[in-house]
Design a protein around this motif. Sequence first.
Motif, PDB file in Angstrom:
ATOM      1  N   ALA A  84     -41.089   0.787   6.372  1.00 43.95           N
ATOM      2  CA  ALA A  84     -40.837  -0.205   5.324  1.00 43.95           C
ATOM      3  C   ALA A  84     -40.311   0.426   4.042  1.00 43.95           C
ATOM      4  CB  ALA A  84     -42.121  -0.987   5.039  1.00 43.95           C
ATOM      5  N   LEU A  85     -40.773   1.632   3.704  1.00 44.67           N
ATOM      6  CA  LEU A  85     -40.367   2.268   2.456  1.00 44.67           C
ATOM      7  C   LEU A  85     -38.917   2.746   2.471  1.00 44.67           C
ATOM      8  CD1 LEU A  85     -43.532   4.306   1.401  1.00 44.67           C
ATOM      9  CD2 LEU A  85     -42.610   2.242   0.342  1.00 44.67           C
ATOM     10  N   LEU A  86     -38.309   2.801   3.641  1.00 53.35           N
ATOM     11  CA  LEU A  86     -36.892   3.172   3.698  1.00 53.35           C
ATOM     12  C   LEU A  86     -36.037   2.229   2.861  1.00 53.35           C
ATOM     13  CD1 LEU A  86     -36.385   4.097   7.457  1.00 53.35           C
ATOM     14  CD2 LEU A  86     -36.122   5.625   5.496  1.00 53.35           C
ATOM     15  N   ALA A  87     -36.464   0.971   2.760  1.00 54.58           N
ATOM     16  CA  ALA A  87     -35.703  -0.001   1.969  1.00 54.58           C
ATOM     17  C   ALA A  87     -35.659   0.386   0.499  1.00 54.58           C
ATOM     18  CB  ALA A  87     -36.316  -1.395   2.127  1.00 54.58           C
ATOM     19  N   TYR A  88     -36.599   1.242   0.073  1.00 52.86           N
ATOM     20  CA  TYR A  88     -36.659   1.688  -1.327  1.00 52.86           C
ATOM     21  C   TYR A  88     -36.188   3.143  -1.465  1.00 52.86           C
ATOM     22  CZ  TYR A  88     -39.533  -2.491  -1.736  1.00 52.86           C
ATOM     23  OH  TYR A  88     -39.994  -3.788  -1.703  1.00 52.86           O
ATOM     24  N   ILE A  90     -37.202   5.804   0.168  1.00 54.70           N
ATOM     25  CA  ILE A  90     -38.365   6.686   0.181  1.00 54.70           C
ATOM     26  C   ILE A  90     -38.595   7.164   1.607  1.00 54.70           C
ATOM     27  CG2 ILE A  90     -40.849   6.872  -0.241  1.00 54.70           C
ATOM     28  CD1 ILE A  90     -40.517   4.684  -2.371  1.00 54.70           C
ATOM     29  N   LEU A  91     -38.709   8.489   1.773  1.00 57.02           N
ATOM     30  CA  LEU A  91     -38.910   9.127   3.066  1.00 57.02           C
ATOM     31  C   LEU A  91     -40.318   9.691   3.187  1.00 57.02           C
ATOM     32  CD1 LEU A  91     -35.657  11.299   3.291  1.00 57.02           C
ATOM     33  CD2 LEU A  91     -36.186   9.377   4.787  1.00 57.02           C
ATOM     34  N   VAL A  92     -40.886   9.611   4.389  1.00 58.20           N
ATOM     35  CA  VAL A  92     -42.076  10.389   4.723  1.00 58.20           C
ATOM     36  C   VAL A  92     -41.597  11.719   5.293  1.00 58.20           C
ATOM     37  CG1 VAL A  92     -44.084  10.576   6.229  1.00 58.20           C
ATOM     38  CG2 VAL A  92     -43.541   8.397   5.144  1.00 58.20           C
ATOM     39  N   PHE A  93     -42.115  12.816   4.729  1.00 59.49           N
ATOM     40  CA  PHE A  93     -41.654  14.152   5.122  1.00 59.49           C
ATOM     41  C   PHE A  93     -42.850  14.984   5.556  1.00 59.49           C
ATOM     42  CE2 PHE A  93     -40.004  18.403   4.760  1.00 59.49           C
ATOM     43  CZ  PHE A  93     -38.649  18.284   5.015  1.00 59.49           C
ATOM     44  N   LEU A 139     -44.542  11.732   0.338  1.00 63.33           N
ATOM     45  CA  LEU A 139     -43.409  10.810   0.234  1.00 63.33           C
ATOM     46  C   LEU A 139     -42.365  11.409  -0.697  1.00 63.33           C
ATOM     47  CD1 LEU A 139     -45.302   7.408  -0.156  1.00 63.33           C
ATOM     48  CD2 LEU A 139     -44.055   8.213   1.858  1.00 63.33           C
ATOM     49  N   LEU A 140     -41.097  11.250  -0.319  1.00 67.55           N
ATOM     50  CA  LEU A 140     -39.982  11.709  -1.151  1.00 67.55           C
ATOM     51  C   LEU A 140     -39.137  10.507  -1.533  1.00 67.55           C
ATOM     52  CD1 LEU A 140     -38.806  14.891   0.808  1.00 67.55           C
ATOM     53  CD2 LEU A 140     -40.587  14.699  -0.935  1.00 67.55           C
ATOM     54  N   ALA A 141     -39.103  10.204  -2.831  1.00 66.55           N
ATOM     55  CA  ALA A 141     -38.280   9.113  -3.343  1.00 66.55           C
ATOM     56  C   ALA A 141     -36.957   9.703  -3.811  1.00 66.55           C
ATOM     57  CB  ALA A 141     -38.986   8.401  -4.488  1.00 66.55           C
ATOM     58  N   VAL A 142     -35.872   9.300  -3.166  1.00 65.76           N
ATOM     59  CA  VAL A 142     -34.537   9.834  -3.458  1.00 65.76           C
ATOM     60  C   VAL A 142     -33.825   8.856  -4.375  1.00 65.76           C
ATOM     61  CG1 VAL A 142     -32.391  10.709  -2.467  1.00 65.76           C
ATOM     62  CG2 VAL A 142     -34.530  10.893  -1.163  1.00 65.76           C
ATOM     63  N   THR A 143     -33.589   9.268  -5.617  1.00 70.40           N
ATOM     64  CA  THR A 143     -32.963   8.396  -6.611  1.00 70.40           C
ATOM     65  C   THR A 143     -31.724   9.072  -7.194  1.00 70.40           C
ATOM     66  OG1 THR A 143     -34.067   9.225  -8.607  1.00 70.40           O
ATOM     67  CG2 THR A 143     -35.307   7.673  -7.231  1.00 70.40           C
ATOM     68  N   ALA A 144     -30.980   8.312  -7.975  1.00 65.12           N
ATOM     69  CA  ALA A 144     -29.803   8.868  -8.639  1.00 65.12           C
ATOM     70  C   ALA A 144     -30.191   9.929  -9.659  1.00 65.12           C
ATOM     71  CB  ALA A 144     -29.007   7.754  -9.310  1.00 65.12           C
ATOM     72  N   GLN A 145     -31.429   9.873 -10.146  1.00 67.51           N
ATOM     73  CA  GLN A 145     -31.897  10.824 -11.156  1.00 67.51           C
ATOM     74  C   GLN A 145     -32.530  12.064 -10.548  1.00 67.51           C
ATOM     75  OE1 GLN A 145     -32.723   7.340 -11.381  1.00 67.51           O
ATOM     76  NE2 GLN A 145     -30.815   7.246 -12.555  1.00 67.51           N
ATOM     77  N   GLY A 146     -32.710  12.088  -9.234  1.00 67.06           N
ATOM     78  CA  GLY A 146     -33.340  13.225  -8.580  1.00 67.06           C
ATOM     79  C   GLY A 146     -34.339  12.764  -7.533  1.00 67.06           C
ATOM     80  N   VAL A 147     -35.125  13.704  -7.030  1.00 64.64           N
ATOM     81  CA  VAL A 147     -36.101  13.426  -5.973  1.00 64.64           C
ATOM     82  C   VAL A 147     -37.502  13.614  -6.529  1.00 64.64           C
ATOM     83  CG1 VAL A 147     -36.906  14.059  -3.655  1.00 64.64           C
ATOM     84  CG2 VAL A 147     -34.458  14.198  -4.226  1.00 64.64           C
ATOM     85  N   THR A 148     -38.373  12.669  -6.231  1.00 63.34           N
ATOM     86  CA  THR A 148     -39.767  12.738  -6.643  1.00 63.34           C
ATOM     87  C   THR A 148     -40.641  12.844  -5.406  1.00 63.34           C
ATOM     88  OG1 THR A 148     -39.349  11.395  -8.612  1.00 63.34           O
ATOM     89  CG2 THR A 148     -41.629  11.544  -7.863  1.00 63.34           C
ATOM     90  N   ASN A 163     -53.562  12.095  -5.856  1.00 67.75           N
ATOM     91  CA  ASN A 163     -52.807  10.880  -6.155  1.00 67.75           C
ATOM     92  C   ASN A 163     -51.952  11.155  -7.388  1.00 67.75           C
ATOM     93  OD1 ASN A 163     -51.812   8.354  -6.630  1.00 67.75           O
ATOM     94  ND2 ASN A 163     -53.797   7.331  -6.767  1.00 67.75           N
ATOM     95  N   MET A 164     -50.771  11.716  -7.156  1.00 67.14           N
ATOM     96  CA  MET A 164     -49.864  12.085  -8.248  1.00 67.14           C
ATOM     97  C   MET A 164     -48.441  12.143  -7.724  1.00 67.14           C
ATOM     98  SD  MET A 164     -50.238  16.254  -8.613  1.00 67.14           S
ATOM     99  CE  MET A 164     -48.756  16.339  -9.642  1.00 67.14           C
ATOM    100  N   SER A 165     -47.496  12.208  -8.653  1.00 67.71           N
ATOM    101  CA  SER A 165     -46.083  12.394  -8.332  1.00 67.71           C
ATOM    102  C   SER A 165     -45.518  13.484  -9.226  1.00 67.71           C
ATOM    103  CB  SER A 165     -45.290  11.093  -8.535  1.00 67.71           C
ATOM    104  OG  SER A 165     -45.755  10.077  -7.678  1.00 67.71           O
ATOM    105  N   ALA A 166     -44.464  14.138  -8.752  1.00 66.58           N
ATOM    106  CA  ALA A 166     -43.824  15.196  -9.534  1.00 66.58           C
ATOM    107  C   ALA A 166     -42.359  15.290  -9.139  1.00 66.58           C
ATOM    108  CB  ALA A 166     -44.517  16.542  -9.294  1.00 66.58           C
ATOM    109  N   PRO A 167     -41.496  15.674 -10.070  1.00 67.76           N
ATOM    110  CA  PRO A 167     -40.099  15.923  -9.687  1.00 67.76           C
ATOM    111  C   PRO A 167     -40.042  17.097  -8.712  1.00 67.76           C
ATOM    112  CG  PRO A 167     -40.541  16.724 -11.911  1.00 67.76           C
ATOM    113  CD  PRO A 167     -41.744  15.950 -11.495  1.00 67.76           C
ATOM    114  N   LEU A 168     -39.258  16.947  -7.655  1.00 70.16           N
ATOM    115  CA  LEU A 168     -39.174  17.990  -6.629  1.00 70.16           C
ATOM    116  C   LEU A 168     -38.040  18.944  -6.962  1.00 70.16           C
ATOM    117  CD1 LEU A 168     -40.193  19.054  -3.880  1.00 70.16           C
ATOM    118  CD2 LEU A 168     -38.474  17.588  -2.799  1.00 70.16           C
TER     119      LEU A 168
END
Length: 246
Positions: A84-88, A90-93, A139-148, A163-168
């Motif tokens: 489901a997250l592919l629509a946003y 976002i990849l599971v890695f 999870l890896l969120a791939v955006t125009a600003q970079g990957v989180t 439970n956190m996020s960081a720029p990759l």
Amino acid sequence: MNTFQIQLAGKIIELSAQYPYLLTYCSEYLVTGTPDLSIAVQPADIAFEREKSRREDLREGIPVRAFSDDCLEATAAYRKIADALLAYDILVFHGSAVAVDGVGYLFTAKSGTGKSTHTALWQTYFGERAVMINDDKPLLAVTAQGVTVSGTPWNGKHFRGTNMSAPLRAICILERAEENRIEPISAKVAYPMLVQQVNRPSDPQKLQKTLRLIDRLSGQVRLFRLGCNMDISAVETAYRGMCPEA
């Protein structure tokens, strides 16, 4: 059915489960709000995971493991979330992600190579500066600003995650070696491992979306190969190779 909401990679997900275990499993990620998507795990999903596990054990030539329905439900839930997250975008890695000074580094390798052992040494080397984001399936969120890179409850058999996020900043393919060494690699060289380590949906359209996201991912983060002897000195080699300015 047990229905509750969790937040992963900035998205609120409503989960409906047959067993209470999944609620406990996701306890550190519970939120309330308007869900971005809803996931319901059905008995057929649990049966699919049991058969998939059986086939994998037979292929590996090991005794067939007997997993409980509630554990299989947790696996089924994450598989449905991943699709489901592919629509946003976002990849599971499959890898072990650690943050140092708020910046993420993701190590991946064939199973049994020692990526978890290596990232545990980062926490020893850097102390409080290092935080384990997720030791198994971030999870890896791939955006125009970079990957989180973001943590999830699905963080491996040792339950190492936050439970956190960081720029990759970088993805590093880890290999065993007698002497530590690190080198940058091209997207073409890294591509087979990247494809192997992402969740690959059975739906052809979603699989194509996954491959497009891998292309974007490999163009937005640095890619490295690390020969590692599993000594703490490998941490310094890896960090200075990926952060020459440090």
